[in-house]
Design an enzyme around this catalytic site. Structure first.
Site, short mmCIF file in Angstrom:
data_model
loop_
_atom_site.label_atom_id
_atom_site.label_comp_id
_atom_site.label_asym_id
_atom_site.label_seq_id
_atom_site.Cartn_x
_atom_site.Cartn_y
_atom_site.Cartn_z
CE LYS A 119 39.74 49.74 45.62
NZ LYS A 119 40.08 48.76 46.53
NE ARG A 295 41.13 43.19 54.41
CZ ARG A 295 41.25 42.53 53.57
NH1 ARG A 295 41.64 41.09 53.65
NH2 ARG A 295 40.64 42.85 52.32
P1 ADP Z 1 39.12 45.43 45.92
O1 ADP Z 1 39.30 46.54 46.80
O2 ADP Z 1 37.58 45.37 45.44
O3 ADP Z 1 39.95 44.09 45.89
P2 ADP Z 1 41.03 46.14 43.79
O4 ADP Z 1 41.33 47.47 43.44
O5 ADP Z 1 42.06 45.18 44.47
O6 ADP Z 1 39.60 46.13 44.56
O7 ADP Z 1 40.92 45.30 42.46
C1 ADP Z 1 40.32 44.00 42.36
C2 ADP Z 1 40.35 43.41 41.11
O8 ADP Z 1 39.84 44.22 39.89
C3 ADP Z 1 41.82 43.20 40.69
O9 ADP Z 1 42.59 41.99 41.50
C4 ADP Z 1 41.83 43.11 39.36
O10 ADP Z 1 41.40 41.70 38.91
C5 ADP Z 1 40.69 43.97 39.00
N1 ADP Z 1 41.47 45.14 38.64
C6 ADP Z 1 41.69 46.26 39.39
N2 ADP Z 1 41.91 47.33 39.03
C7 ADP Z 1 42.27 47.04 37.60
C8 ADP Z 1 42.78 47.87 36.48
N3 ADP Z 1 43.40 49.08 36.53
N4 ADP Z 1 42.81 47.14 35.25
C9 ADP Z 1 42.62 45.75 35.06
N5 ADP Z 1 42.04 44.99 36.23
C10 ADP Z 1 41.83 45.76 37.51
P1 ADP Z 2 40.98 39.64 50.55
O1 ADP Z 2 41.22 41.00 50.02
O2 ADP Z 2 41.50 39.39 51.70
O3 ADP Z 2 41.52 38.72 49.44
P2 ADP Z 2 38.18 40.46 49.86
O4 ADP Z 2 38.57 41.45 49.11
O5 ADP Z 2 37.43 39.05 48.96
O6 ADP Z 2 39.53 39.41 50.35
O7 ADP Z 2 37.43 40.69 51.08
C1 ADP Z 2 37.71 40.04 52.32
C2 ADP Z 2 36.36 39.76 52.96
O8 ADP Z 2 35.59 40.85 53.63
C3 ADP Z 2 35.41 39.18 52.01
O9 ADP Z 2 34.73 38.19 52.77
C4 ADP Z 2 34.40 40.38 51.65
O10 ADP Z 2 33.18 39.72 51.32
C5 ADP Z 2 34.58 41.15 52.80
N1 ADP Z 2 34.60 42.56 52.49
C6 ADP Z 2 35.20 43.28 51.96
N2 ADP Z 2 34.82 44.54 51.74
C7 ADP Z 2 33.96 44.65 52.73
C8 ADP Z 2 33.47 45.87 53.41
N3 ADP Z 2 33.66 47.01 53.02
N4 ADP Z 2 32.67 45.47 54.41
C9 ADP Z 2 32.32 44.26 54.83
N5 ADP Z 2 32.80 43.13 54.44
C10 ADP Z 2 33.89 43.38 53.45
#
Ligand code: ADP
Ligand code: ADP
Ligand code: MG
Length: 498
Positions: A119, A295
């Site tokens: 990120k 991916r």
């Molecule tokens: P991950 O890698 O776990 O998917 P993301 O950065 O995509 O992490 O964030 C996951 C979720 O967290 C987002 O879909 C949103 O709902 C919330 N989120 C992330 N960043 C912010 C932010 N700066 N402000 C508010 N909500 C956030």
């Molecule tokens: P997407 O981003 O495709 O909407 P998620 O963020 O929920 O979905 O993550 C996709 C899948 O990978 C989920 O089943 C989650 O539990 C798994 N996952 C996410 N990050 C990791 C990680 N670092 N190691 C293993 N599994 C992961």
């Protein structure tokens, strides 16, 4: 240079392994699947043309064991590896080793994964490309006092995030300065545990956002396309549970801006393969880059249903070095698709994962629905793997129809034998606020009360019994027959709607 793929090893499990097999077989490509000792009865274990046992033990010895998996691919003569999602899909070291072993990695280059998989580095890059990212700090200084000053500069509330994060892990909101230190320590601890890297970044916490993401697809010939948006705002624990396309909040003008930003990124980094640009949409219509997933995404079926494309086929096409067989103008969003993720979890107990034996999954005959499921009747769900059981997706000519079909199909998909979020998903789909498209990321929290299972409180039960007895007495004293129902909830219409 093009090279026809003949045999794919799928370095994954469950529904996504089955999904890749389906397309590979349609393309006349042989498949190799992996399974652990405890998964012997799961369908993916025997769905490939060949299957290999990874033994048992920790994930690092099975699905995360890069050398073992590449060794299997080589020994069985596979010429490509599909990583699915999760596991090794965003590990650049794996993509690199697969290539070094003379195999095709069905995904982007290790350099793209490195650049966008983190990120922190991805934000620096996309700022260079002129795409807005959420105000925040994503530099190298990780000292508490420094980060605290940065947090104040950004303005509270701020979100602390693991740089290597995924699946909602390693995230903490800080509303008040006094909470900063313990939140930072918590985020770092969780990040170290989950990703082996405690680096964090800070972002302004957007209080009422929607999660909108753009599906992208690029080939090795410099052609970059977008496959429109998905809205994935309905989440719990920062993880998506309902996804749809198109988004009820995206106008044609906004779609144009968002997809242009996505293409700016993929062409700017010379991306190849499938990817997702996640954006956060604020209430004033401004949007910011959140992260890129390099991916295939869990929710790719909604895009397949509205575009009529097969995303796995496109991934394979690109990996073989072939050109993508369309122009941007050929691509259209048709109708509306919605996906729900069915989890083995308890929505009435903080969505804690549940385990058990699946007695009966069920089938649906509702038209235009699709069930991507990793299990069959009799399978055990354990704590060893992600609790996602299946994805149910529906298509309709309108959002209304798609939601109705999905709700009907959910009646048929039972997953008897263990606690699931099925009824909870049904409650969301029938909530007026969902129908009005009031889908913000705090949806689950905002409508917590309305989404709760309607179990009556002790007081309500006492009132119902009293009313029942009263009514019974009245009717018998009137000389009428006593209330027939033997269940107070049945006999007292209206009360159940409290
Ligand atoms: P991950 O890698 O776990 O998917 P993301 O950065 O995509 O992490 O964030 C996951 C979720 O967290 C987002 O879909 C949103 O709902 C919330 N989120 C992330 N960043 C912010 C932010 N700066 N402000 C508010 N909500 C956030
Ligand atoms: P997407 O981003 O495709 O909407 P998620 O963020 O929920 O979905 O993550 C996709 C899948 O990978 C989920 O089943 C989650 O539990 C798994 N996952 C996410 N990050 C990791 C990680 N670092 N190691 C293993 N599994 C992961
Ligand atoms: Mg994300």
């Amino acid at each position: 240079m093009t090279k026809k793929i003949n045999k794919i090893l799928i370095a994954n499990r469950g529904e996504i392994a089955l999904r890749v097999i389906q397309t590979a077989h349609e393309m006349g490509i042989k498949t190799v699947t992996l399974y652990t000792d405890e998964e012997i009865n799961l369908p993916h274990a025997s769905a490939g043309d060949e299957s290999f046992n990874l033994g048992s033990g920790a994930l690092k010895d099975t699905y995360l064991n890069q050398e073992k998996i590449i060794g299997i691919a080589q020994s069985c003569g596979a010429d490509a590896v599909h990583p699915g999602y999760g596991f090794l899909s965003e590990k650049s070291s794996f993509a690199k080793k697969v290539r070094e072993a003379g195999l095709i990695f069905i995904g982007p280059s290790p350099e793209s994964i490195d650049l966008m998989g983190d990120k922190k580095t991805s934000k620096t890059k996309i700022q260079e490309l002129g795409v807005p990212s959420i105000p925040g700090y994503h530099g190298d200084n990780q000292e508490i006092s420094f980060l605290m000053k940065e947090a104040k500069k950004i303005g509270l509330p701020v979100l602390i995030k693991a740089s290597a994060g995924g699946g909602g892990k390693g995230m903490r909101i800080v509303y008040d300065e006094s909470e900063f230190q313990s939140a930072l320590e918590g985020a770092k601890r969780e990040a170290l545990n989950a990703f082996g890297d405690e680096t964090v970044l800070l972002e302004k916490y957007i209080t009422s956002p929607r999660h909108i993401e753009i599906q992208v697809m690029s080939d090795q010939h410099g052609n970059h396309f977008h496959l429109f948006e998905r809205e994935c705002s309905i989440q719990r624990r920062y993880q998506k549970i309902i996804e749809e396309s198109p988004s009820p909040a995206v106008t044609p003008e906004l779609r144009k801006k968002m997809t242009e930003a996505a293409i700016k990124i993929t062409s700017g980094i010379n991306y190849e393969g499938a990817g997702t640009i996640e954006l956060i949409l604020d209430t004033d219509g401004s949007f910011y880059f959140l992260e890129m997933n390099t991916r295939l995404q869990v929710e790719h079926p909604v895009t397949e249903m509205v575009t009529g494309l097969d995303l796995v086929r496109l991934q394979i096409t690109v990996a073989q070095g072939d050109k993508l067989p369309f122009t941007q103008n050929d691509l259209k969003q048709r109708g509306h698709a919605i996906e729900v993720r069915i989890y083995a979890e308890d929505p009435d107990n903080e969505f804690l994962p549940s385990i058990g034996l699946i007695k009966k999954i069920g089938k649906t005959t509702v038209r235009d629905t699709r069930l991507d499921c990793g299990y069959i009747d009799g399978n055990a769900v354990t704590i060893s793997f992600d609790p996602m059981l299946a994805k149910l997706i529906s298509w309709g000519e309108s959002r209304e129809v798609a939601a109705r079909k999905l709700n009907l199909a959910l009646n048929d998909i039972l997953f008897l034998g263990l606690k699931t979020n099925r009824d909870y998903l049904k409650r969301i789909l029938t909530l007026p606020e969902f129908h009005n498209g009031e889908t913000y990321t705090h949806f689950v929290k905002t409508y917590e009360d309305k989404l709760q299972k309607k179990t009556p409180s002790k007081e309500q039960t006492a009132m119902a019994v009293a009313a029942f007895l009263l009514k019974k007495n009245q009717s018998s004293s009137n000389g009428q027959s006593a209330v027939k129902a033997n269940n107070v909830w049945e006999s007292l219409s209206g009360f159940r709607n409290i």
